[in-house]
Design a protein around this motif. Structure first.
Motif, mmCIF file in Angstrom:
data_model
loop_
_atom_site.group_PDB
_atom_site.id
_atom_site.type_symbol
_atom_site.label_atom_id
_atom_site.label_comp_id
_atom_site.label_asym_id
_atom_site.label_seq_id
_atom_site.Cartn_x
_atom_site.Cartn_y
_atom_site.Cartn_z
ATOM 1 N N CYS A 54 0.837 -1.214 0.000
ATOM 2 C CA CYS A 54 0.000 0.000 0.000
ATOM 3 C C CYS A 54 0.863 1.252 0.000
ATOM 4 O O CYS A 54 0.601 2.196 -0.757
ATOM 5 N N PHE A 55 1.874 1.281 0.854
ATOM 6 C CA PHE A 55 2.719 2.471 0.956
ATOM 7 C C PHE A 55 3.414 2.767 -0.366
ATOM 8 O O PHE A 55 3.349 3.882 -0.887
ATOM 9 N N TRP A 56 4.095 1.759 -0.909
ATOM 10 C CA TRP A 56 4.832 1.971 -2.156
ATOM 11 C C TRP A 56 3.893 2.131 -3.343
ATOM 12 O O TRP A 56 4.199 2.832 -4.304
ATOM 13 N N GLY A 57 2.718 1.494 -3.278
ATOM 14 C CA GLY A 57 1.722 1.701 -4.320
ATOM 15 C C GLY A 57 1.238 3.146 -4.336
ATOM 16 O O GLY A 57 1.104 3.757 -5.398
ATOM 17 N N PHE A 58 0.987 3.693 -3.148
ATOM 18 C CA PHE A 58 0.565 5.087 -3.083
ATOM 19 C C PHE A 58 1.683 6.011 -3.567
ATOM 20 O O PHE A 58 1.434 6.953 -4.320
ATOM 21 N N SER A 77 -2.902 7.076 -7.848
ATOM 22 C CA SER A 77 -2.656 6.807 -6.426
ATOM 23 C C SER A 77 -3.628 5.777 -5.875
ATOM 24 O O SER A 77 -3.225 4.840 -5.182
ATOM 25 N N THR A 81 -2.439 1.917 -4.945
ATOM 26 C CA THR A 81 -2.582 1.552 -3.537
ATOM 27 C C THR A 81 -3.414 0.281 -3.401
ATOM 28 O O THR A 81 -3.060 -0.634 -2.643
ATOM 29 N N CYS A 113 -5.216 -2.677 -11.962
ATOM 30 C CA CYS A 113 -4.785 -1.277 -11.954
ATOM 31 C C CYS A 113 -5.406 -0.512 -13.121
ATOM 32 O O CYS A 113 -5.945 0.586 -12.933
#
Length: 162
Positions: A54-58, A77, A81, A113
């Motif tokens: 989630c962090f790196w996806g955001f 974003s 995420t 995505c």
């Protein structure tokens, strides 16, 4: 040791994002290029779990939103995420994904995505269908090919314990 892991992930993020904005166009075939950012997010989510995904996806989605049209700000974003979380959850549920499963998850992540992104942007059904057939499916296949090579190189590394 954990700080070094996050520093390594930051370096890899910068490398993958740099590859996406520079080298991906050179590698394009019939205007379809691989998505190094999705490969990065899937690899991080598989190795580190849903929170890191989630962090790196955001972070990746936010970086891509900087280049997107203003009316679609935040679409990348949200999509990235969600992909980071879903892939992290898949890996936790199946415990360990083998090589073909990782490549399959990469393809699934790419399609999720794109589906989320197209849904958020509010494009017409005809445009989405055209983009799906001409960009998403070939881009997914190309990303899976590049991802399988990168996953193989990562799997091929011998782990040494000190």
């Amino acid at each position: 040791m954990k700080n070094l892991k996050w520093l390594w992930l930051l370096i890899m993020f910068v490398v993958c994002f740099s590859l996406q904005v520079s080298v991906a166009d050179w590698l394009s075939i019939f205007e379809v290029s691989p998505d190094f950012v999705i490969i990065f997010i899937v690899a991080v989510a598989i190795k580190c779990g849903p929170a890191a995904g989630c962090f790196w996806g955001f972070a990746a989605g936010f970086a891509q939103d900087v280049y997107a049209p203003v009316e679609w700000l935040g679409a990348h974003s949200i999509a990235m995420t969600i992909v980071g979380f879903v892939v992290g959850q898949l890996n936790e549920r199946f415990l360990t994904l083998n090589m073909p499963a990782k490549v399959g998850v990469l393809g699934l992540a790419y399609m999720i995505c794109d589906g989320i992104y197209f849904g958020i942007t509010g494009l017409s059904k005809e445009i989405v269908t055209n983009l799906f057939l001409t960009k998403s499916l070939p881009g997914c296949a190309y990303t899976m090919l590049i991802g399988s090579i990168l996953f193989y190189l990562d799997v091929g590394k011998k782990k040494t314990h000190v």
